[in-house]
Design a protein around this motif. Structure first.
Motif, PDB file in Angstrom:
ATOM      1  N   ILE A  84      28.282  83.789  47.165  1.00 56.57           N
ATOM      2  CA  ILE A  84      29.252  82.938  47.848  1.00 56.57           C
ATOM      3  C   ILE A  84      28.563  81.701  48.401  1.00 56.57           C
ATOM      4  N   VAL A  85      29.335  80.646  48.547  1.00 56.00           N
ATOM      5  CA  VAL A  85      28.802  79.382  49.069  1.00 56.00           C
ATOM      6  C   VAL A  85      28.566  79.519  50.566  1.00 56.00           C
ATOM      7  N   VAL A 128      48.531  90.936  51.694  1.00 53.58           N
ATOM      8  CA  VAL A 128      48.985  90.614  50.343  1.00 53.58           C
ATOM      9  C   VAL A 128      49.996  89.480  50.372  1.00 53.58           C
ATOM     10  N   GLY A 129      50.941  89.550  51.313  1.00 53.77           N
ATOM     11  CA  GLY A 129      51.987  88.543  51.382  1.00 53.77           C
ATOM     12  C   GLY A 129      51.473  87.170  51.760  1.00 53.77           C
ATOM     13  N   SER A 130      50.574  87.089  52.737  1.00 56.28           N
ATOM     14  CA  SER A 130      50.056  85.781  53.162  1.00 56.28           C
ATOM     15  C   SER A 130      49.295  85.098  52.034  1.00 56.28           C
ATOM     16  N   ALA A 131      48.591  85.871  51.225  1.00 53.42           N
ATOM     17  CA  ALA A 131      47.900  85.298  50.068  1.00 53.42           C
ATOM     18  C   ALA A 131      48.912  84.762  49.060  1.00 53.42           C
ATOM     19  N   ALA A 132      50.021  85.488  48.848  1.00 58.71           N
ATOM     20  CA  ALA A 132      51.043  85.052  47.901  1.00 58.71           C
ATOM     21  C   ALA A 132      51.736  83.785  48.379  1.00 58.71           C
ATOM     22  N   VAL A 133      51.968  83.669  49.682  1.00 55.57           N
ATOM     23  CA  VAL A 133      52.569  82.450  50.230  1.00 55.57           C
ATOM     24  C   VAL A 133      51.676  81.247  49.932  1.00 55.57           C
ATOM     25  N   GLN A 134      50.386  81.386  50.194  1.00 50.32           N
ATOM     26  CA  GLN A 134      49.458  80.276  49.953  1.00 50.32           C
ATOM     27  C   GLN A 134      49.364  79.934  48.468  1.00 50.32           C
ATOM     28  N   LEU A 135      49.303  80.957  47.618  1.00 47.76           N
ATOM     29  CA  LEU A 135      49.206  80.706  46.183  1.00 47.76           C
ATOM     30  C   LEU A 135      50.489  80.071  45.648  1.00 47.76           C
ATOM     31  N   GLY A 136      51.639  80.483  46.188  1.00 42.99           N
ATOM     32  CA  GLY A 136      52.894  79.876  45.784  1.00 42.99           C
ATOM     33  C   GLY A 136      52.949  78.407  46.141  1.00 42.99           C
ATOM     34  N   LYS A 137      52.527  78.071  47.338  1.00 42.12           N
ATOM     35  CA  LYS A 137      52.496  76.663  47.738  1.00 42.12           C
ATOM     36  C   LYS A 137      51.513  75.874  46.889  1.00 42.12           C
ATOM     37  N   ALA A 138      50.351  76.463  46.603  1.00 45.74           N
ATOM     38  CA  ALA A 138      49.357  75.778  45.774  1.00 45.74           C
ATOM     39  C   ALA A 138      49.879  75.523  44.371  1.00 45.74           C
ATOM     40  N   ALA A 139      50.802  76.393  43.904  1.00 45.63           N
ATOM     41  CA  ALA A 139      51.374  76.245  42.561  1.00 45.63           C
ATOM     42  C   ALA A 139      52.565  75.299  42.537  1.00 45.63           C
ATOM     43  N   LEU A 250      39.945  88.076  32.065  1.00 45.42           N
ATOM     44  CA  LEU A 250      40.971  87.433  32.872  1.00 45.42           C
ATOM     45  C   LEU A 250      40.617  87.478  34.356  1.00 45.42           C
ATOM     46  N   VAL A 251      39.964  88.543  34.786  1.00 44.18           N
ATOM     47  CA  VAL A 251      39.521  88.627  36.174  1.00 44.18           C
ATOM     48  C   VAL A 251      38.509  87.520  36.464  1.00 44.18           C
ATOM     49  N   GLU A 252      37.618  87.294  35.521  1.00 47.05           N
ATOM     50  CA  GLU A 252      36.624  86.220  35.681  1.00 47.05           C
ATOM     51  C   GLU A 252      37.298  84.858  35.751  1.00 47.05           C
ATOM     52  N   GLN A 253      38.293  84.629  34.884  1.00 45.50           N
ATOM     53  CA  GLN A 253      39.036  83.366  34.904  1.00 45.50           C
ATOM     54  C   GLN A 253      39.759  83.193  36.239  1.00 45.50           C
ATOM     55  N   CYS A 254      40.386  84.265  36.686  1.00 46.69           N
ATOM     56  CA  CYS A 254      41.110  84.239  37.958  1.00 46.69           C
ATOM     57  C   CYS A 254      40.164  83.913  39.108  1.00 46.69           C
ATOM     58  N   THR A 255      39.011  84.558  39.143  1.00 45.76           N
ATOM     59  CA  THR A 255      38.047  84.331  40.215  1.00 45.76           C
ATOM     60  C   THR A 255      37.617  82.874  40.263  1.00 45.76           C
ATOM     61  N   SER A 256      37.372  82.284  39.104  1.00 46.70           N
ATOM     62  CA  SER A 256      36.968  80.883  39.034  1.00 46.70           C
ATOM     63  C   SER A 256      38.053  79.967  39.609  1.00 46.70           C
ATOM     64  N   GLU A 257      39.301  80.228  39.249  1.00 44.02           N
ATOM     65  CA  GLU A 257      40.403  79.392  39.736  1.00 44.02           C
ATOM     66  C   GLU A 257      40.612  79.569  41.236  1.00 44.02           C
ATOM     67  N   LEU A 258      40.470  80.799  41.708  1.00 45.33           N
ATOM     68  CA  LEU A 258      40.651  81.044  43.130  1.00 45.33           C
ATOM     69  C   LEU A 258      39.564  80.368  43.956  1.00 45.33           C
ATOM     70  N   LEU A 259      38.333  80.403  43.488  1.00 44.23           N
ATOM     71  CA  LEU A 259      37.244  79.750  44.210  1.00 44.23           C
ATOM     72  C   LEU A 259      37.435  78.240  44.241  1.00 44.23           C
ATOM     73  N   GLU A 260      38.002  77.680  43.183  1.00 46.96           N
ATOM     74  CA  GLU A 260      38.303  76.246  43.165  1.00 46.96           C
ATOM     75  C   GLU A 260      39.396  75.924  44.187  1.00 46.96           C
ATOM     76  N   LEU A 261      40.409  76.775  44.272  1.00 46.45           N
ATOM     77  CA  LEU A 261      41.468  76.573  45.261  1.00 46.45           C
ATOM     78  C   LEU A 261      40.911  76.689  46.676  1.00 46.45           C
ATOM     79  N   TYR A 262      39.968  77.602  46.873  1.00 48.07           N
ATOM     80  CA  TYR A 262      39.335  77.737  48.189  1.00 48.07           C
ATOM     81  C   TYR A 262      38.502  76.500  48.507  1.00 48.07           C
ATOM     82  N   ALA A 263      37.764  76.011  47.522  1.00 57.09           N
ATOM     83  CA  ALA A 263      36.893  74.850  47.739  1.00 57.09           C
ATOM     84  C   ALA A 263      37.701  73.628  48.152  1.00 57.09           C
ATOM     85  N   THR A 264      38.919  73.515  47.648  1.00 53.03           N
ATOM     86  CA  THR A 264      39.783  72.377  47.987  1.00 53.03           C
ATOM     87  C   THR A 264      40.704  72.699  49.164  1.00 53.03           C
TER      88      THR A 264
END
Length: 309
Positions: A84-85, A128-139, A250-264
């Motif tokens: 982790i960074v 689980v829900g709070s993560a989905a709210v954030q991901l929905g807004k990011a999408a 797909l888990v690896e792809q997901c992890t990469s995208e999530l870390l990018e969303l966290y970085a921003t």
């Protein structure tokens, strides 16, 4: 295995099911609970991708007395361990993996959530829900959060939900219809089951997707397939663990995208409680009873900030 000095461990609802022996995967007894941790690598074999001293987060496979995260030292497979960074705290790292992975696969892989669509999230103030709210807004979705109290409603507004409905006092179905102009929810993210599932079928849109994530209510609802046919919507299941077993790419792809969303800073774990490891039983009881918001994290020690005068 990578040996990790645990600084923080995430507390998940399904941990309580594992402890109760009602989860679909049952570890060998006796076992240590806890499926995600963050800490410092103590020891790792050459070629594992990490070395002693690295700050990492890891997902674990509780089984017997080795493997669980509610411990001072945990053991993880190299492929389940990620550096982790420095900007990510151990508490954030321990709260990051499972909830956001579940949300990403549920919303994007299973429901194909599109920008501009209406997303209804049940138990939206929980981990689980709070993560989905954030991901929905990011999408780019318009997010409707369903919660059970004014305290949880405040959390969802802080997370950026476009509409918050207290389902115990307000008419959720009518609120969704009013907010969407009669269109309904294009995607429903349901970790609750029971009555939440039934209400969702009454306000889901044409060609909507109802994602079944879990049953924190303790009630597994029956699916009326004649209603599914008449209203032309889909019910899809999400068991993230199967992706870890069958599609690790797909888990690896997901992890990469999530870390990018966290970085921003489009997503960041909402951590409501930090408790010492000695308080693990109380933490697990509160999460299981739905008395918490966001994520509860067990920490090795409480960190006190010094104040300069």
């Amino acid at each position: 295995m990578v040996r990790i000095a645990v600084e923080a461990a995430g507390v998940n609802f399904f941990d309580s099911l594992v402890v109760a022996g009602t989860y679909q995967q049952r570890p060998e007894l006796p076992f240590i609970p806890g499926a995600e941790v963050a800490g410092t690598v103590l020891e790792a074999e050459p070629g594992s991708g990490v070395t002693a001293g690295d700050r990492v987060m890891a997902r674990l496979r509780p089984n017997g007395i080795v493997g669980g995260g509610y411990a001072e030292v945990a053991f993880a497979r190299p492929q389940d361990t990620l550096r982790i960074v420095d900007s990510m705290s151990f508490a954030e790292a321990a709260a990051f993996f499972i909830n956001y992975q579940t949300g990403w696969f549920g919303l994007h892989r299973r429901a194909n959530l599109m920008p501009g669509e209406f997303l209804l999230v049940h138990a939206a103030a929980g981990g689980v829900g709070s993560a989905a709210v954030q991901l929905g807004k990011a999408a780019g979705a318009k997010v409707i959060a369903s919660v059970g109290s004014s305290e949880k409603a405040a959390v969802c507004r802080q997370l950026g939900a476009d509409l918050v409905v207290e389902h115990r006092t307000d008419d959720l179905v009518q609120a969704v219809k009013d907010f969407t102009g009669g269109h309904g929810a294009d995607v429903v993210y349901d970790p609750v089951g029971g009555d939440a599932f039934e209400r969702s079928t009454k306000c889901i849109a044409f060609e909507g997707r109802l994602v079944v994530v879990g049953f924190t209510s303790g009630q597994v609802p029956p699916a009326r397939v004649n209603h599914v046919l008449i209203k032309n919507y889909s019910i899809v299941g999400l068991h993230w663990g199967l992706y870890d077993e069958r599609r690790p790419d797909l888990v690896e792809q997901c992890t990469s995208e999530l870390l990018e969303l966290y970085a921003t800073r489009k997503i960041a774990p909402y951590i409501s409680r930090r408790l010492l490891l000695a308080d693990a039983a109380d933490a697990l009881t509160d999460v299981a009873a739905g008395r918490t918001t966001g994520k509860t994290v067990l920490v090795a020690r409480m960190r006190v900030r010094s104040i300069s005068i």
